[in-house]
Scaffold this motif. Structure first.
Motif, PDB file in Angstrom:
ATOM      1  N   ALA A  80       7.810  30.055  -1.097  1.00 13.99           N
ATOM      2  CA  ALA A  80       7.712  28.879  -1.951  1.00 13.99           C
ATOM      3  C   ALA A  80       8.870  27.946  -1.651  1.00 13.99           C
ATOM      4  CB  ALA A  80       7.739  29.282  -3.432  1.00 13.99           C
ATOM      5  N   ARG A  81       8.608  26.659  -1.735  1.00  8.67           N
ATOM      6  CA  ARG A  81       9.676  25.690  -1.535  1.00  8.67           C
ATOM      7  C   ARG A  81       9.381  24.431  -2.333  1.00  8.67           C
ATOM      8  NH1 ARG A  81       8.223  22.023   2.881  1.00  8.67           N
ATOM      9  NH2 ARG A  81       6.323  22.755   3.927  1.00  8.67           N
ATOM     10  N   ALA A  82      10.432  23.794  -2.800  1.00  3.29           N
ATOM     11  CA  ALA A  82      10.306  22.540  -3.527  1.00  3.29           C
ATOM     12  C   ALA A  82      10.299  21.393  -2.528  1.00  3.29           C
ATOM     13  CB  ALA A  82      11.462  22.377  -4.516  1.00  3.29           C
ATOM     14  N   VAL A  83       9.286  20.530  -2.594  1.00  2.00           N
ATOM     15  CA  VAL A  83       9.188  19.411  -1.670  1.00  2.00           C
ATOM     16  C   VAL A  83      10.388  18.487  -1.823  1.00  2.00           C
ATOM     17  CG1 VAL A  83       7.773  17.445  -0.961  1.00  2.00           C
ATOM     18  CG2 VAL A  83       6.681  19.585  -1.627  1.00  2.00           C
ATOM     19  N   ALA A  84      10.932  18.395  -3.035  1.00  2.00           N
ATOM     20  CA  ALA A  84      12.085  17.526  -3.269  1.00  2.00           C
ATOM     21  C   ALA A  84      13.292  17.967  -2.460  1.00  2.00           C
ATOM     22  CB  ALA A  84      12.442  17.509  -4.759  1.00  2.00           C
ATOM     23  N   LEU A  85      13.333  19.256  -2.073  1.00  2.00           N
ATOM     24  CA  LEU A  85      14.447  19.776  -1.286  1.00  2.00           C
ATOM     25  C   LEU A  85      14.057  19.955   0.179  1.00  2.00           C
ATOM     26  CD1 LEU A  85      15.866  22.424  -3.782  1.00  2.00           C
ATOM     27  CD2 LEU A  85      16.684  20.100  -3.353  1.00  2.00           C
ATOM     28  N   ASP A  86      12.974  19.293   0.581  1.00  3.56           N
ATOM     29  CA  ASP A  86      12.481  19.355   1.953  1.00  3.56           C
ATOM     30  C   ASP A  86      12.773  18.011   2.611  1.00  3.56           C
ATOM     31  OD1 ASP A  86      11.111  19.471   4.311  1.00  3.56           O
ATOM     32  OD2 ASP A  86       9.232  20.153   3.444  1.00  3.56           O
ATOM     33  N   LYS A  87      13.907  17.884   3.263  1.00  3.46           N
ATOM     34  CA  LYS A  87      14.311  16.628   3.885  1.00  3.46           C
ATOM     35  C   LYS A  87      13.989  16.669   5.372  1.00  3.46           C
ATOM     36  CE  LYS A  87      16.027  15.370  -0.077  1.00  3.46           C
ATOM     37  NZ  LYS A  87      15.316  14.390  -0.915  1.00  3.46           N
ATOM     38  N   SER A  88      14.256  15.534   6.049  1.00  2.00           N
ATOM     39  CA  SER A  88      13.922  15.466   7.468  1.00  2.00           C
ATOM     40  C   SER A  88      14.753  16.438   8.296  1.00  2.00           C
ATOM     41  CB  SER A  88      14.120  14.033   7.983  1.00  2.00           C
ATOM     42  OG  SER A  88      15.477  13.641   7.830  1.00  2.00           O
ATOM     43  N   TRP A  89      15.942  16.811   7.828  1.00  2.00           N
ATOM     44  CA  TRP A  89      16.805  17.669   8.638  1.00  2.00           C
ATOM     45  C   TRP A  89      17.149  18.995   7.977  1.00  2.00           C
ATOM     46  CZ3 TRP A  89      21.770  18.930   6.939  1.00  2.00           C
ATOM     47  CH2 TRP A  89      22.227  18.193   5.838  1.00  2.00           C
ATOM     48  N   TYR A  90      16.727  19.203   6.718  1.00  2.75           N
ATOM     49  CA  TYR A  90      16.966  20.510   6.114  1.00  2.75           C
ATOM     50  C   TYR A  90      15.891  20.823   5.079  1.00  2.75           C
ATOM     51  CZ  TYR A  90      18.804  18.532   1.741  1.00  2.75           C
ATOM     52  OH  TYR A  90      18.936  17.880   0.549  1.00  2.75           O
ATOM     53  N   GLU A  91      15.686  22.111   4.832  1.00  2.92           N
ATOM     54  CA  GLU A  91      14.786  22.601   3.801  1.00  2.92           C
ATOM     55  C   GLU A  91      15.459  23.771   3.091  1.00  2.92           C
ATOM     56  OE1 GLU A  91      11.065  23.753   5.498  1.00  2.92           O
ATOM     57  OE2 GLU A  91      10.896  21.928   6.708  1.00  2.92           O
ATOM     58  N   LEU A  92      15.216  23.903   1.800  1.00  2.00           N
ATOM     59  CA  LEU A  92      15.708  25.036   1.026  1.00  2.00           C
ATOM     60  C   LEU A  92      14.507  25.745   0.430  1.00  2.00           C
ATOM     61  CD1 LEU A  92      18.163  26.578  -0.066  1.00  2.00           C
ATOM     62  CD2 LEU A  92      18.121  25.056  -2.055  1.00  2.00           C
ATOM     63  N   ASP A  93      14.341  27.023   0.742  1.00  4.43           N
ATOM     64  CA  ASP A  93      13.194  27.764   0.226  1.00  4.43           C
ATOM     65  C   ASP A  93      13.546  29.230   0.080  1.00  4.43           C
ATOM     66  OD1 ASP A  93      12.980  28.921   2.776  1.00  4.43           O
ATOM     67  OD2 ASP A  93      11.583  27.393   3.465  1.00  4.43           O
ATOM     68  N   LEU A  94      12.543  30.040  -0.159  1.00  3.55           N
ATOM     69  CA  LEU A  94      12.708  31.485  -0.272  1.00  3.55           C
ATOM     70  C   LEU A  94      12.177  32.154   0.985  1.00  3.55           C
ATOM     71  CD1 LEU A  94      11.478  32.120  -3.941  1.00  3.55           C
ATOM     72  CD2 LEU A  94      13.837  32.141  -3.117  1.00  3.55           C
ATOM     73  N   SER A  95      12.871  33.165   1.460  1.00  5.78           N
ATOM     74  CA  SER A  95      12.389  33.937   2.604  1.00  5.78           C
ATOM     75  C   SER A  95      12.113  35.361   2.158  1.00  5.78           C
ATOM     76  CB  SER A  95      13.411  33.929   3.748  1.00  5.78           C
ATOM     77  OG  SER A  95      14.562  34.677   3.395  1.00  5.78           O
ATOM     78  N   LEU A  96      11.173  35.980   2.849  1.00  4.27           N
ATOM     79  CA  LEU A  96      10.808  37.355   2.532  1.00  4.27           C
ATOM     80  C   LEU A  96      10.550  38.103   3.828  1.00  4.27           C
ATOM     81  CD1 LEU A  96       8.515  38.562  -0.312  1.00  4.27           C
ATOM     82  CD2 LEU A  96       8.207  39.489   1.961  1.00  4.27           C
ATOM     83  N   ALA A  97      10.993  39.337   3.889  1.00  2.00           N
ATOM     84  CA  ALA A  97      10.720  40.201   5.033  1.00  2.00           C
ATOM     85  C   ALA A  97      10.285  41.558   4.502  1.00  2.00           C
ATOM     86  CB  ALA A  97      11.960  40.350   5.918  1.00  2.00           C
ATOM     87  N   ALA A  98       9.611  42.318   5.332  1.00  2.00           N
ATOM     88  CA  ALA A  98       9.131  43.630   4.903  1.00  2.00           C
ATOM     89  C   ALA A  98       9.052  44.572   6.095  1.00  2.00           C
ATOM     90  CB  ALA A  98       7.761  43.513   4.239  1.00  2.00           C
ATOM     91  N   SER A  99       9.134  45.853   5.824  1.00  2.00           N
ATOM     92  CA  SER A  99       8.993  46.856   6.887  1.00  2.00           C
ATOM     93  C   SER A  99       8.384  48.115   6.290  1.00  2.00           C
ATOM     94  CB  SER A  99      10.343  47.172   7.538  1.00  2.00           C
ATOM     95  OG  SER A  99      11.261  47.680   6.583  1.00  2.00           O
ATOM     96  N   PHE A 100       7.570  48.784   7.091  1.00  2.00           N
ATOM     97  CA  PHE A 100       6.959  50.031   6.651  1.00  2.00           C
ATOM     98  C   PHE A 100       7.985  51.162   6.694  1.00  2.00           C
ATOM     99  CE2 PHE A 100       3.434  47.428   7.980  1.00  2.00           C
ATOM    100  CZ  PHE A 100       2.462  47.698   7.035  1.00  2.00           C
ATOM    101  N   GLY A 101       7.731  52.201   5.959  1.00  2.00           N
ATOM    102  CA  GLY A 101       8.640  53.330   5.908  1.00  2.00           C
ATOM    103  C   GLY A 101       8.285  54.412   6.922  1.00  2.00           C
ATOM    104  N   ALA A 102       8.799  55.608   6.678  1.00  2.00           N
ATOM    105  CA  ALA A 102       8.573  56.713   7.607  1.00  2.00           C
ATOM    106  C   ALA A 102       8.558  58.023   6.843  1.00  2.00           C
ATOM    107  CB  ALA A 102       9.663  56.742   8.670  1.00  2.00           C
ATOM    108  N   ASN A 103       7.678  58.903   7.258  1.00  2.00           N
ATOM    109  CA  ASN A 103       7.644  60.264   6.742  1.00  2.00           C
ATOM    110  C   ASN A 103       8.682  61.067   7.527  1.00  2.00           C
ATOM    111  OD1 ASN A 103       7.055  62.985   6.183  1.00  2.00           O
ATOM    112  ND2 ASN A 103       4.880  62.537   5.863  1.00  2.00           N
ATOM    113  N   SER A 104       9.720  61.526   6.861  1.00  2.00           N
ATOM    114  CA  SER A 104      10.826  62.190   7.555  1.00  2.00           C
ATOM    115  C   SER A 104      10.392  63.459   8.282  1.00  2.00           C
ATOM    116  CB  SER A 104      11.952  62.516   6.564  1.00  2.00           C
ATOM    117  OG  SER A 104      12.588  61.333   6.126  1.00  2.00           O
ATOM    118  N   GLU A 105       9.360  64.130   7.793  1.00  2.00           N
ATOM    119  CA  GLU A 105       8.908  65.344   8.462  1.00  2.00           C
ATOM    120  C   GLU A 105       8.307  65.043   9.832  1.00  2.00           C
ATOM    121  OE1 GLU A 105       9.646  68.399   7.380  1.00  2.00           O
ATOM    122  OE2 GLU A 105      10.752  67.251   5.865  1.00  2.00           O
ATOM    123  N   ASP A 106       7.915  63.795  10.052  1.00  2.00           N
ATOM    124  CA  ASP A 106       7.355  63.397  11.347  1.00  2.00           C
ATOM    125  C   ASP A 106       8.385  62.739  12.248  1.00  2.00           C
ATOM    126  OD1 ASP A 106       4.854  64.306  10.544  1.00  2.00           O
ATOM    127  OD2 ASP A 106       4.295  62.365   9.678  1.00  2.00           O
TER     128      ASP A 106
END
Length: 288
Positions: A80-106
């Motif tokens: 999500a990002r606010a258009v008011a904070l979206d300028k020609s040279w900068y933007e302020l928004d939220l970032s998200l990343a994700a990763s799957f886990g692992a079964n330790s026995e494997d």
């Protein structure tokens, strides 16, 4: 890792996955639907954790939704990002990343230790547009520096645990029209530093988990590694967009390379998928 599919899809639906394959660089005069929705299907092969020498493959089918309002935009290249904070040279928004886990026995290095759960990260992102490029035959390009700080959480879908913080500057080049009008190329370089709590999650070995092959180890905060990512996306049809991506992560010099759980200095990931646009509004709005 054993995960209920319905909960996995619910969490992943929060990701702007549709934007992964639609990263075709919106230009100033582009007109896009105010809202659009459809389906995303991707197949990803990733290391089980940073510096692991084992990987897993996951298939991700989820719906996606993008909204481009006058003041707020959701799923349009970010959470999500606010258009008011979206300028020609900068933007302020939220970032998200994700990763799957692992079964330790494997996982040979983690046998007898707790499983690694599904991880997700959320935090602010300041995107600085450093330069623009125009090519006679290969479209237009942009160079960004994204400054990202995110809180990290893990979940087994019965609860959520806080796992610390990451700081990840991301230098990213994107080019639209690389091979054809609707072909996009993206290249990024991302070093990552993490708090001790996250390093503990990946690399700490407490006394109760010591074996003849795995000594006790106290992890510390610091450098985690650097990832180089290259991806290409293109339109297969008017409603179907395809992406291909590959990355390598280099962990040499990481804060915890002496951990018995730190196995490989270099790891690799690949992904392939598609976005199928099923619905869109008749009303259009400027892409920026």
């Amino acid at each position: 890792m054993k995960i209920s599919t319905r909960y996995l899809l619910l969490v992943l639906a929060l990701l702007p996955l549709g934007a992964i394959a639609q990263e075709d660089i919106t230009l100033e005069d582009d007109m896009r639907p105010v809202w659009e929705g459809g389906a995303f299907l991707g197949v990803f092969n990733n290391p089980e954790y940073p510096a692991s020498n084992q990987s897993n493959t996951n298939v991700v089918p989820v719906p996606y939704f993008i909204y481009r309002g006058e003041t707020l935009r959701v799923g349009d290249g970010s959470i999500a990002r606010a258009v008011a904070l979206d300028k020609s040279w900068y933007e302020l928004d939220l970032s998200l990343a994700a990763s799957f886990g692992a079964n330790s026995e494997d996982n040979d290095a983690r046998v007898g230790m707790p499983d690694l759960d599904f991880n997700f990260e959320l935090g602010p992102q300041l995107k600085l547009r450093l330069s623009k490029f125009e090519f006679d035959r290969h479209g237009k390009g942009e160079l960004f520096l994204n400054l990202q700080t995110r809180a990290v959480f893990s979940t087994d879908f019965s609860g959520i645990d806080h796992r610390g913080y990451v700081f990840q500057p991301d230098l990213r080049y994107r080019q639209r029209g690389w091979l054809s009008e609707k072909t996009a190329l993206s290249i990024s370089l991302s070093p990552t530093w993490a708090s001790e709590k996250l390093h503990d999650y990946f690399y700490q070995v407490d006394q109760e988990f010591v074996t003849a092959q795995r000594n006790q180890y106290d992890a510390k905060a610091g450098y985690l590694g650097t990832r180089l990512l290259v991806s290409v996306s293109f339109n297969a049809t008017d409603d179907l967009r395809v992406f291909l991506g590959a990355s390598t992560s280099v962990h040499s010099g990481a804060a915890n390379e002496d951990s018995p759980l730190f196995i490989d200095n270099s790891t690799y990931s690949i992904g392939v998928g598609m976005v199928w646009q099923l619905w869109e509004s008749e009303q259009k709005v400027s892409g920026r």
